[in-house]
Design a protein around this motif. Structure first.
Motif, mmCIF file in Angstrom:
data_model
loop_
_atom_site.group_PDB
_atom_site.id
_atom_site.type_symbol
_atom_site.label_atom_id
_atom_site.label_comp_id
_atom_site.label_asym_id
_atom_site.label_seq_id
_atom_site.Cartn_x
_atom_site.Cartn_y
_atom_site.Cartn_z
ATOM 1 N N ALA A 154 35.195 67.595 43.087
ATOM 2 C CA ALA A 154 36.355 67.469 43.967
ATOM 3 C C ALA A 154 37.594 67.960 43.236
ATOM 4 O O ALA A 154 37.759 67.716 42.027
ATOM 5 N N VAL A 155 38.454 68.659 43.951
ATOM 6 C CA VAL A 155 39.688 69.196 43.376
ATOM 7 C C VAL A 155 40.825 68.961 44.372
ATOM 8 O O VAL A 155 40.607 68.519 45.503
ATOM 9 N N LEU A 156 42.029 69.278 43.924
ATOM 10 C CA LEU A 156 43.193 69.248 44.798
ATOM 11 C C LEU A 156 43.644 70.681 45.023
ATOM 12 O O LEU A 156 43.906 71.418 44.071
ATOM 13 N N VAL A 157 43.698 71.102 46.280
ATOM 14 C CA VAL A 157 44.200 72.430 46.620
ATOM 15 C C VAL A 157 45.679 72.316 46.958
ATOM 16 O O VAL A 157 46.080 71.509 47.805
ATOM 17 N N PHE A 158 46.491 73.116 46.285
ATOM 18 C CA PHE A 158 47.935 73.147 46.490
ATOM 19 C C PHE A 158 48.265 74.378 47.318
ATOM 20 O O PHE A 158 48.142 75.501 46.853
ATOM 21 N N ARG A 159 48.658 74.162 48.570
ATOM 22 C CA ARG A 159 48.965 75.274 49.480
ATOM 23 C C ARG A 159 50.417 75.681 49.290
ATOM 24 O O ARG A 159 51.344 75.075 49.823
ATOM 25 N N THR A 160 50.648 76.737 48.528
ATOM 26 C CA THR A 160 51.996 77.198 48.216
ATOM 27 C C THR A 160 52.365 78.389 49.090
ATOM 28 O O THR A 160 51.544 78.906 49.850
ATOM 29 N N ASP A 161 53.602 78.849 48.935
ATOM 30 C CA ASP A 161 54.032 80.044 49.646
ATOM 31 C C ASP A 161 53.398 81.308 49.070
ATOM 32 O O ASP A 161 53.537 82.389 49.632
ATOM 33 N N LEU A 162 52.698 81.154 47.948
ATOM 34 C CA LEU A 162 52.031 82.290 47.306
ATOM 35 C C LEU A 162 50.539 82.305 47.563
ATOM 36 O O LEU A 162 49.852 83.236 47.152
ATOM 37 N N GLY A 163 50.024 81.257 48.211
ATOM 38 C CA GLY A 163 48.592 81.141 48.435
ATOM 39 C C GLY A 163 48.094 79.771 48.019
ATOM 40 O O GLY A 163 48.872 78.885 47.653
ATOM 41 N N ASP A 164 46.782 79.576 48.072
ATOM 42 C CA ASP A 164 46.156 78.309 47.704
ATOM 43 C C ASP A 164 45.789 78.315 46.219
ATOM 44 O O ASP A 164 45.111 79.232 45.748
ATOM 45 N N TYR A 165 46.219 77.264 45.525
ATOM 46 C CA TYR A 165 45.927 77.103 44.105
ATOM 47 C C TYR A 165 45.133 75.825 43.894
ATOM 48 O O TYR A 165 45.311 74.844 44.619
ATOM 49 N N VAL A 166 44.276 75.837 42.883
ATOM 50 C CA VAL A 166 43.388 74.706 42.623
ATOM 51 C C VAL A 166 43.873 73.920 41.405
ATOM 52 O O VAL A 166 44.052 74.486 40.317
ATOM 53 N N ILE A 167 44.065 72.626 41.612
ATOM 54 C CA ILE A 167 44.444 71.690 40.551
ATOM 55 C C ILE A 167 43.196 70.870 40.248
ATOM 56 O O ILE A 167 42.638 70.224 41.128
ATOM 57 N N ASP A 168 42.761 70.891 38.992
ATOM 58 C CA ASP A 168 41.402 70.509 38.645
ATOM 59 C C ASP A 168 41.396 69.609 37.413
ATOM 60 O O ASP A 168 42.199 69.802 36.500
ATOM 61 N N ASN A 169 40.482 68.651 37.348
ATOM 62 C CA ASN A 169 40.385 67.830 36.141
ATOM 63 C C ASN A 169 39.552 68.486 35.040
ATOM 64 O O ASN A 169 39.529 67.999 33.909
ATOM 65 N N LEU A 170 38.887 69.610 35.347
ATOM 66 C CA LEU A 170 38.075 70.295 34.351
ATOM 67 C C LEU A 170 38.876 71.304 33.533
ATOM 68 O O LEU A 170 38.378 71.859 32.563
ATOM 69 N N THR A 171 40.105 71.558 33.942
ATOM 70 C CA THR A 171 40.974 72.484 33.229
ATOM 71 C C THR A 171 42.425 72.111 33.510
ATOM 72 O O THR A 171 42.757 71.598 34.580
ATOM 73 N N ASP A 172 43.305 72.384 32.549
ATOM 74 C CA ASP A 172 44.734 72.172 32.764
ATOM 75 C C ASP A 172 45.364 73.323 33.535
ATOM 76 O O ASP A 172 46.480 73.215 34.033
ATOM 77 N N ALA A 173 44.658 74.441 33.619
ATOM 78 C CA ALA A 173 45.175 75.602 34.337
ATOM 79 C C ALA A 173 45.204 75.323 35.839
ATOM 80 O O ALA A 173 44.368 74.598 36.366
#
Length: 203
Positions: A154-173
């Motif tokens: 499970a991850v958190l998808v951040f819907r920005t004005d630039l597109g969808d980004y993934v916020i993840d516990n497996l990486t800090d990126a």
């Protein structure tokens, strides 16, 4: 996962005036990206899906997790930098512990306890912290995926004005969805976060 009815403290809610200041500062620092964004930058909506069984009570336990504010504050470069900061702090400050070990069940969605949490617990905590910073909850979408090894995640998808980004516990990126290598299954509906939609696409 422990149950909690805790909401977001009033002091963490950003007023309209503070949001306006945030926007003006962002403009002054030239950190907003302007220009068209390709539709492929966003995960597709393939129709309504059932709520994950372990998340059925999520909205009643954490109303903010399923709310929609209509907040118009831009979610672009500055917000992405904040998302990376939140992700790093939560990842490094929250011990990893499985639901089976902590709650004696296979899957249970809640905020991390003092003992820590697993992937969806950390995603939920990051969503809470970003909402408290003024990010609209409908931009922060809990999402189920298969990881690069085909395991449930499970991850958190951040819907920005630039597109969808993934916020993840497996990486800090914080990465664009199509650079994760994940298979996206279901996520909260941006128009009504109490509902879920099918995504069914490979990143």
């Amino acid at each position: 996962m422990r149950k909690s009815n805790a909401g977001i403290p009033d002091r963490t809610k950003m007023t309209a005036g503070r949001m306006s200041v945030f926007f003006l500062v962002a403009l002054a620092l030239n950190i907003l990206t302007i220009g068209p964004v390709d539709a492929s930058s966003y995960l597709p909506n393939r129709g309504l899906a059932s709520v994950p069984r372990a998340a059925v009570k999520l909205c009643s336990e954490y109303s903010w997790a399923c709310s929609r504010s209509g907040n118009r504050m831009p979610a672009s470069n500055d917000a992405l930098r904040y998302a990376k900061k939140v992700s790093r702090l939560v990842n490094r400050g929250t011990p990893s512990i499985s639901d089976d070990r902590q709650y004696k069940v296979e899957d249970h969605w809640t905020l991390p306890s003092r003992r820590g949490g697993d992937c969806e617990d950390l995603a939920l905590l990051k969503k809470q912290q970003m909402i408290s910073h003024g990010i609209a909850p409908e931009r922060l979408l809990l999402t189920t995926v298969l990881d690069t090894r085909g395991g449930p995640h499970a991850v958190l998808v951040f819907r920005t004005d630039l597109g969808d980004y993934v916020i993840d516990n497996l990486t800090d990126a914080v990465r664009p969805w199509d650079r994760t290598g994940y298979t996206f299954l279901r996520m909260q509906d941006p128009s009504t976060p109490s509902r879920w939609i099918h995504v069914n696409t490979k990143g």
